[in-house]
Enzyme design. Sequence first.
Site, PDB file in Angstrom:
ATOM      1  N   LYS A  88      22.746  64.217   3.534  1.00 55.45           N
ATOM      2  CA  LYS A  88      21.509  63.592   3.020  1.00 55.45           C
ATOM      3  C   LYS A  88      20.308  64.031   3.857  1.00 55.45           C
ATOM      4  O   LYS A  88      19.224  64.301   3.328  1.00 55.45           O
ATOM      5  CB  LYS A  88      21.649  62.063   3.030  1.00 55.45           C
ATOM      6  CG  LYS A  88      22.680  61.530   2.038  1.00 55.45           C
ATOM      7  CD  LYS A  88      22.220  61.757   0.600  1.00 55.45           C
ATOM      8  CE  LYS A  88      23.228  61.346  -0.430  1.00 55.45           C
ATOM      9  NZ  LYS A  88      22.827  61.636  -1.802  1.00 55.45           N
ATOM     10  N   TYR A 111      28.560  62.727   5.513  1.00 57.87           N
ATOM     11  CA  TYR A 111      27.768  62.232   4.377  1.00 57.87           C
ATOM     12  C   TYR A 111      26.295  62.091   4.782  1.00 57.87           C
ATOM     13  O   TYR A 111      25.398  62.609   4.105  1.00 57.87           O
ATOM     14  CB  TYR A 111      28.339  60.888   3.905  1.00 57.87           C
ATOM     15  CG  TYR A 111      27.445  60.150   2.950  1.00 57.87           C
ATOM     16  CD1 TYR A 111      27.327  60.565   1.631  1.00 57.87           C
ATOM     17  CD2 TYR A 111      26.698  59.051   3.373  1.00 57.87           C
ATOM     18  CE1 TYR A 111      26.490  59.895   0.764  1.00 57.87           C
ATOM     19  CE2 TYR A 111      25.865  58.379   2.507  1.00 57.87           C
ATOM     20  CZ  TYR A 111      25.766  58.803   1.202  1.00 57.87           C
ATOM     21  OH  TYR A 111      24.930  58.150   0.339  1.00 57.87           O
ATOM     22  N   SER A 153      19.848  58.083   1.980  1.00 55.41           N
ATOM     23  CA  SER A 153      20.690  56.959   2.397  1.00 55.41           C
ATOM     24  C   SER A 153      20.302  56.481   3.789  1.00 55.41           C
ATOM     25  O   SER A 153      19.827  57.271   4.625  1.00 55.41           O
ATOM     26  CB  SER A 153      22.141  57.432   2.430  1.00 55.41           C
ATOM     27  OG  SER A 153      22.944  56.507   3.094  1.00 55.41           O
TER      28      SER A 153
HETATM   29  N1  UFG Z   1      33.987  46.085   4.731  1.00 56.23           N
HETATM   30  C1  UFG Z   1      35.113  45.346   5.037  1.00 56.23           C
HETATM   31  N2  UFG Z   1      36.188  45.483   4.207  1.00 56.23           N
HETATM   32  C2  UFG Z   1      36.200  46.299   3.109  1.00 56.23           C
HETATM   33  C3  UFG Z   1      35.045  47.033   2.818  1.00 56.23           C
HETATM   34  C4  UFG Z   1      33.944  46.912   3.654  1.00 56.23           C
HETATM   35  O1  UFG Z   1      35.145  44.596   6.006  1.00 56.23           O
HETATM   36  O2  UFG Z   1      37.233  46.372   2.425  1.00 56.23           O
HETATM   37  C5  UFG Z   1      32.798  45.950   5.596  1.00 56.23           C
HETATM   38  C6  UFG Z   1      32.425  47.269   6.260  1.00 56.23           C
HETATM   39  O3  UFG Z   1      33.141  47.433   7.458  1.00 56.23           O
HETATM   40  C7  UFG Z   1      30.930  47.074   6.471  1.00 56.23           C
HETATM   41  C8  UFG Z   1      30.486  46.182   5.291  1.00 56.23           C
HETATM   42  O4  UFG Z   1      31.701  45.612   4.787  1.00 56.23           O
HETATM   43  O5  UFG Z   1      30.709  46.376   7.652  1.00 56.23           O
HETATM   44  C9  UFG Z   1      29.832  46.971   4.186  1.00 56.23           C
HETATM   45  O6  UFG Z   1      30.684  48.062   3.826  1.00 56.23           O
HETATM   46  P1  UFG Z   1      30.473  48.940   2.501  1.00 56.23           P
HETATM   47  O7  UFG Z   1      31.579  49.950   2.488  1.00 56.23           O
HETATM   48  O8  UFG Z   1      30.329  48.054   1.334  1.00 56.23           O
HETATM   49  O9  UFG Z   1      29.072  49.623   2.733  1.00 56.23           O
HETATM   50  P2  UFG Z   1      28.581  50.540   3.952  1.00 56.23           P
HETATM   51  O10 UFG Z   1      27.556  49.747   4.698  1.00 56.23           O
HETATM   52  O11 UFG Z   1      29.689  51.089   4.751  1.00 56.23           O
HETATM   53  O12 UFG Z   1      27.983  51.771   3.172  1.00 56.23           O
HETATM   54  C10 UFG Z   1      26.694  51.793   2.647  1.00 56.23           C
HETATM   55  C11 UFG Z   1      26.661  52.758   1.464  1.00 56.23           C
HETATM   56  C12 UFG Z   1      26.964  54.149   1.940  1.00 56.23           C
HETATM   57  C13 UFG Z   1      26.005  54.505   3.043  1.00 56.23           C
HETATM   58  C14 UFG Z   1      26.041  53.479   4.149  1.00 56.23           C
HETATM   59  C15 UFG Z   1      24.963  53.753   5.142  1.00 56.23           C
HETATM   60  O13 UFG Z   1      27.588  52.366   0.487  1.00 56.23           O
HETATM   61  O14 UFG Z   1      26.822  55.042   0.864  1.00 56.23           O
HETATM   62  O15 UFG Z   1      25.797  52.188   3.624  1.00 56.23           O
HETATM   63  O16 UFG Z   1      25.312  53.223   6.356  1.00 56.23           O
HETATM   64  F1  UFG Z   1      26.323  55.688   3.587  1.00 56.23           F
END
Ligand code: UFG
Length: 335
Positions: free
Chosen positions: A146, A142, A118
């Site tokens: 990894k 997490y 990841s």
């Molecule tokens: N976000 C919101 N509201 C929500 C959900 C997400 O504003 O309800 C924002 C988050 O703050 C972030 C962006 O949308 O800025 C993306 O969030 P996600 O949860 O969709 O994805 P992440 O980037 O947090 O996570 C992804 C993978 C993880 C991994 C991570 C690595 O899904 O498994 O990238 O940084 F660990």
Amino acid sequence: MKESILITGGAGYIGSHTAYLLAQKGYHVIILDDFYYKQPFNHSWATVIKGNVCDDHLLDKIFSQFSINAIMHFAGFIAVGESVQNPFKYYDNNVVNTLTLLKKAIQYKINKFIFSSSAAVYGLPDQLPLKEDHKTLPVNAYGNTKLVVEYLLSDVARAYDFKFVALRYFNACGAEFHHGLGEYHQPETHIIPLAIRAAMSGKEFKIFGNDYDTPDQTCIRDYLHVADLALAHEAALNYLKQGGLSEIFNLGTGRGYSVKEILTTVEKVCGQKLQIKICERREGDPAILIADPAKAQKYLGWNAKNSHLEKIISDAYQFERLSHRESHLSKEAII
Ligand code: UFG
């Protein structure tokens, strides 16, 4: 005779798309999955075994019964926030179970292994786009699990006749809904399915922070269609089959979109205005994560072909509509 590939977590989101692609390419796909998300999965193109990677006896049975050419290891927990609250759960499943699987792989002389790593291994970026040699300093359990497995794999590869590819996914999204495949996490935490559900239900969507140092003050991520992820796994398998050395690759597009850009596209695709609430930042969210995919392009001959934002969101929307209809129909059937 067909080559057999063991796919742990093959009934999960990225695993199922990859398993389907490999089955179409003529492999015998053996899925080992514990159905943690209780996801519906009725596909005849794979041999499906319900069980967990920690089950030593089950692994013995699988490896004695099938002549397995390679392992793709997707099974693992993925919720960053939960990993901080409950690190044992993450180390047990993501690290200890991988150790069990690797010992069996060595015992049964399976020397090709593809691992779902990841972008979380990088932590807070010093330089963008992120190259594979950027420092790795995860900011949550997490990401640590990894990274530990990446180290474990290099040590195993040094000691035995064993080659691995670790694929550092950026933001997996989209769906191959026409094959009955899509994202099915419980609880769902990812922006695209949550925003689509908010558009479909009229419920509020929460933006986690609008005070980031980015052009529109919301976080930027590199969104990669799951169909492109599946193609990258096939390319990694071919790379190992052709004698490629153990390597780590980023999987991303090299282009980022902000949370607001995602929401505007969701509104366009779904034809609905979102009810948006600005909330506090979510802990551990870096402002920007964008991959440099040059290494995967060079070594694997792979390019993200399906990752146009509108296609991603439109495919995810179609999957949500189908799942919504099916859950509605099954409720009606019960009544
Ligand atoms: N976000 C919101 N509201 C929500 C959900 C997400 O504003 O309800 C924002 C988050 O703050 C972030 C962006 O949308 O800025 C993306 O969030 P996600 O949860 O969709 O994805 P992440 O980037 O947090 O996570 C992804 C993978 C993880 C991994 C991570 C690595 O899904 O498994 O990238 O940084 F660990």
